[in-house]
Each structure stands twice: as structure tokens, then as C-alpha cells.
Design a protein around this motif. Structure first.
Motif, mmCIF file in Angstrom:
data_model
loop_
_atom_site.group_PDB
_atom_site.id
_atom_site.type_symbol
_atom_site.label_atom_id
_atom_site.label_comp_id
_atom_site.label_asym_id
_atom_site.label_seq_id
_atom_site.Cartn_x
_atom_site.Cartn_y
_atom_site.Cartn_z
ATOM 1 N N LEU A 53 0.908 -1.221 -0.172
ATOM 2 C CA LEU A 53 0.043 -0.036 0.037
ATOM 3 C C LEU A 53 0.938 1.414 0.068
ATOM 4 N N GLU A 54 2.076 1.211 0.695
ATOM 5 C CA GLU A 54 2.926 2.315 0.754
ATOM 6 C C GLU A 54 3.518 2.843 -0.648
ATOM 7 N N ASP A 55 3.900 1.544 -1.481
ATOM 8 C CA ASP A 55 4.380 1.929 -2.896
ATOM 9 C C ASP A 55 3.312 2.169 -3.569
ATOM 10 N N THR A 60 0.967 6.790 -6.866
ATOM 11 C CA THR A 60 -0.154 7.504 -6.974
ATOM 12 C C THR A 60 0.136 8.987 -7.044
ATOM 13 N N LYS A 61 0.785 9.667 -5.663
ATOM 14 C CA LYS A 61 1.104 10.749 -5.606
ATOM 15 C C LYS A 61 2.345 11.258 -6.763
ATOM 16 N N VAL A 63 2.431 10.192 -9.935
ATOM 17 C CA VAL A 63 1.722 10.433 -11.154
ATOM 18 C C VAL A 63 0.791 11.936 -11.028
ATOM 19 N N GLU A 64 0.066 12.064 -9.681
ATOM 20 C CA GLU A 64 -0.618 13.165 -9.639
ATOM 21 C C GLU A 64 0.179 14.459 -9.667
ATOM 22 N N ASP A 65 1.465 14.302 -9.307
ATOM 23 C CA ASP A 65 2.150 15.543 -9.207
ATOM 24 C C ASP A 65 2.960 15.913 -10.682
ATOM 25 N N LEU A 66 2.657 14.657 -11.437
ATOM 26 C CA LEU A 66 3.137 15.010 -12.733
ATOM 27 C C LEU A 66 1.872 15.720 -13.528
ATOM 28 N N GLY A 67 0.729 15.252 -13.229
ATOM 29 C CA GLY A 67 -0.456 15.887 -13.810
ATOM 30 C C GLY A 67 -0.838 14.913 -15.010
ATOM 31 N N TYR A 68 -0.389 13.952 -15.118
ATOM 32 C CA TYR A 68 -0.748 12.940 -15.939
ATOM 33 C C TYR A 68 -2.050 12.163 -15.718
ATOM 34 N N SER A 69 -2.975 12.226 -16.792
ATOM 35 C CA SER A 69 -4.428 11.845 -16.433
ATOM 36 C C SER A 69 -4.866 10.602 -17.062
ATOM 37 N N LEU A 70 -3.800 10.191 -17.824
ATOM 38 C CA LEU A 70 -4.148 8.761 -18.756
ATOM 39 C C LEU A 70 -3.593 7.484 -17.943
ATOM 40 N N SER A 71 -3.833 6.428 -18.651
ATOM 41 C CA SER A 71 -3.358 5.114 -18.111
ATOM 42 C C SER A 71 -1.719 4.767 -18.218
ATOM 43 N N ILE A 72 -1.337 4.292 -17.591
ATOM 44 C CA ILE A 72 0.216 4.030 -17.593
ATOM 45 C C ILE A 72 0.561 2.395 -17.133
ATOM 46 N N TRP A 73 1.333 1.969 -18.181
ATOM 47 C CA TRP A 73 2.093 0.694 -17.961
ATOM 48 C C TRP A 73 2.742 0.226 -16.692
ATOM 49 N N ALA A 228 -2.266 -2.180 -16.244
ATOM 50 C CA ALA A 228 -2.065 -0.530 -16.275
ATOM 51 C C ALA A 228 -2.427 0.240 -15.014
ATOM 52 N N TRP A 229 -1.998 1.030 -14.671
ATOM 53 C CA TRP A 229 -2.543 2.071 -13.373
ATOM 54 C C TRP A 229 -3.501 3.160 -14.316
ATOM 55 N N TYR A 230 -4.521 3.363 -13.565
ATOM 56 C CA TYR A 230 -5.555 4.504 -14.404
ATOM 57 C C TYR A 230 -5.790 5.403 -13.286
ATOM 58 N N ALA A 231 -5.540 6.672 -13.944
ATOM 59 C CA ALA A 231 -5.910 7.944 -12.997
ATOM 60 C C ALA A 231 -7.530 8.061 -12.507
ATOM 61 N N SER A 232 -8.446 7.441 -13.611
ATOM 62 C CA SER A 232 -9.458 7.593 -13.317
ATOM 63 C C SER A 232 -10.004 7.011 -11.961
ATOM 64 N N ASN A 233 -9.543 6.065 -11.337
ATOM 65 C CA ASN A 233 -9.844 5.299 -10.065
ATOM 66 C C ASN A 233 -8.716 5.012 -9.071
ATOM 67 N N HIS A 234 -7.370 5.422 -9.684
ATOM 68 C CA HIS A 234 -6.103 5.195 -8.873
ATOM 69 C C HIS A 234 -6.005 3.661 -8.680
ATOM 70 N N GLY A 235 -6.418 3.067 -9.448
ATOM 71 C CA GLY A 235 -6.327 1.442 -9.367
ATOM 72 C C GLY A 235 -5.805 0.724 -10.746
#
Length: 319
Positions: A53-55, A60-61, A63-73, A228-235
Motif C-alpha cells: 500500500l505504501e508503494d 499515485t502521488k 503521477v498526480e504531481d506530474l499531472g498525467y491523467s491517462l493510463s500507465i503501464w 496498467a494504472w488508471y488515473a480515473s480510479n487510482h487502481g
């Protein structure tokens, strides 16, 4: 000839350390999962691994700081060939080197994720099927360590029962254990502790942590083999590996280690082939983690240091 002590000074290796977090590296180029994996391995260490959970929170933080809003492998993928592990200790078939599959098994990788035994042969079945099962109890003497439970349960409920009342579901990691289980099963179809852990990390990290988004991984989504990690649900979500996405690479923290090697024969320590051979042996001990050498101010990687016995012999010869 006196024994020489060769000191390998400042071995600069990218070692994994559980007490320190690795470094993420975002790459905005749009590549499929395999291309992204190759890029990360060539330029960093591997695709990003998220094992706690720490990872996940840190990822998540970032990617949020980057301001990227799409999915990431990320480095999670659906592994068919080496996806079977033992409930007892987490070892896989690759590690044990033994399997007892019946001809044609396993045959349903999309939904049969649990293993049963019949007269010593294994097959895969849906984990929700109700079967008798074999428990293992480490506190019993060898003759009584395997216990047949005839009340049918699903594989997960059988695992819970064995862990609550004994140690775990029974393992069959070699021919001897398999024969003992075959006898104890009394010619019944029984659950054993082998299950398909289909999602694996690219860098071979072992973790039970998951952060799948709602309704993921998709039921029956056998063709969606990369995560992939999705910004829409942080999952996480499972997608087609051929999709083009940005991706996250990772490097573990670095450590500098001084190693001493004793040898009875001279080594050409500045020979790149010798350095590569030593590095390969160290990497094997570190389960494949990357090792690099660091040059000293004099331009050398290795310095030779003679031990006390060799120095005494030299002094005696001088006299």
C-alpha cells in the motif's frame, strides 16, 4: 606460492533493499507493454513494481504531481507458463523443478486456477468446486503430517480450514511427497495446495498486494494480459498488451559494497571478461539484480592486497 588476497574495491551494485524505496521514472513515449519492458530494462532496471500500500500511495502521488491523467503501464502481467505456486511457502514449479500433471493438464488457463490430485496425478479445476482435501501439519511426526478431510469444500475454504486447524494445504514438491499424498488421498479427488497465481511482476518480485479497480481483472479476459494504472480510479486494470501507453520504469536504491575474494591463482582483474564473470556470479546470488563496477581515482576497479602470510614470506626472502 603464497595465497593472494584480492580486494574488490567499491563494487557499485544496484541492490534491492526492503528498507528503502526504489525510484520511479515516468516515460511519456507511447509503447506497447513488451516495448515498455525492453525500454525500462535497457535504461533503468525494469517496469515499475508495486508490492505494498505504501508503494501504491507513493506511485499515485508521483503521477498526480506530474499531472498525467491517462493510463500507465506497470510491470504486472498475466503469466501462463510459470504461474503455479504452493500455498505453504509460495514456491513455484520453476523453483521446485517437479510437477505431477496428468496428460493434457493444465487445460483451462482462463478459469481453472486450483489443483486437485487423483491417484498421484494432478489436474486443474475451478476453485469453487467442492472436493475433499489434504492438509499438512508441521507439528506432527512424519507419519501423521498429512490429514485427509473428507468433507467437501471449495479450494479457498479448504485452505482456510487447513491453516486454522493444521498448517496449510498439502504440498507435493518432489516424488516422495507426491507418493505420500497419493496414498493418503485414498483414491479420491482431493484438493492440494497448488494454485495458479496468474499475475506476476516483471522483475520477479513476490507480493500478495493488489490494487485492482472495480470489476478488474476482467472475468474471462484471457486476452488482456498486461496491467496498467488508471488515473480515473487510482487502481489497476488489465488491458491488451499491444495497446500503446506511457509507462513507469523503476530503479532500486544503490548500495556500495566492498568485497574480498581469496584466490590461490592470479586473476587478470582488469580483463573485462573476468569482471563480467565475477559480476554474473554476484548477480546470481542476488537473484538477478543488476551489478556494475565503479572505477577508483587511479582508473582501476580492483586492487590486489596480499595477506599477512604472503608479506612474511616476502620479508623472509628479502633477508
Amino acid at each position: 606460492m603464497a595465497t593472494a588476497v584480492v580486494t574488490l574495491l567499491f563494487l557499485s551494485g544496484l541492490f534491492s533493499c526492503r528498507c528503502l524505496a526504489g525510484q520511479y521514472h515516468f516515460v511519456s513515449d507511447l509503447l506497447n507493454w513488451t516495448e515498455a519492458q525492453k525500454y525500462c530494462r535497457a535504461n533503468y532496471t525494469d517496469l515499475a513494481t508495486i508490492t505494498s500500500l505504501e508503494d501504491h500511495t507513493r506511485f499515485t502521488k508521483y503521477v498526480e504531481d506530474l499531472g498525467y491523467s491517462l493510463s500507465i503501464w506497470i510491470g504486472l502481467y498475466y503469466d501462463i507458463k510459470w504461474s503455479w505456486s504452493w500455498s505453504l511457502d509460495g514456491s513455484g514449479l520453476r523453483q521446485t523443478g517437479y510437477s505431477g500433471w496428468s496428460s493434457g493438464e493444465p487445460d483451462q488457463p482462463s478459469y481453472e486456477h486450483c489443483t486437485f490430485m487423483y491417484t498421484g496425478l494432478w489436474g486443474d479445476r475451478s476453485c469453487s468446486d467442492m472436493l475433499p482435501f489434504l492438509c499438512y501439519d508441521a507439528n506432527e511426526i512424519a507419519a501423521n503430517q498429512y490429514i485427509l478431510i473428507t468433507q467437501p469444500k471449495s479450494w479457498n475454504n479448504a485452505q482456510n480450514y487447513c491453516r486454522e486447524h493444521h498448517t496449510d494445504l498439502a504440498s507435493s514438491r518432489n516424488q516422495e511427497e507426491n507418493q505420500r499424498l497419493a496414498i493418503k488421498s485414498d483414491s479420491k479427488n482431493v484438493w492440494i495446495g497448488l494454485f495458479r497465481d496468474t499475475w506476476q511482476w516483471s522483475d520477479n518480485s513476490k507480493s500478495r498486494f493488489t490494487a485492482w479497480g472495480p470489476k478488474y481483472p476482467k472475468e474471462g479476459g484471457f486476452n488482456d494480459k498486461c496491467a496498467a494504472w488508471y488515473a480515473s480510479n487510482h487502481g489497476w486494470a488489465d488491458d491488451l498488451c499491444e495497446e500503446k501507453k506511457a509507462f513507469m520504469c523503476q530503479t532500486p536504491p544503490s548500495r556500495v559494497v566492498k568485497v574480498t575474494i581469496r584466490t590461490d591463482s592470479p586473476l587478470k582483474l582488469e580483463d573485462p571478461a573476468v569482471q563480467a564473470a565475477i559480476a554474473e556470479q554476484i548477480q546470481q546470488k542476488l537473484h538477478g539484480q543488476r551489478v556494475t563496477w565503479r572505477q577508483q581515482p587511479d582508473g582501476k576497479v580492483f586492487h590486489e592486497k596480499k595477506n599477512k602470510d604472503a608479506k612474511r614470506l616476502e620479508k623472509r626472502d628479502e633477508l
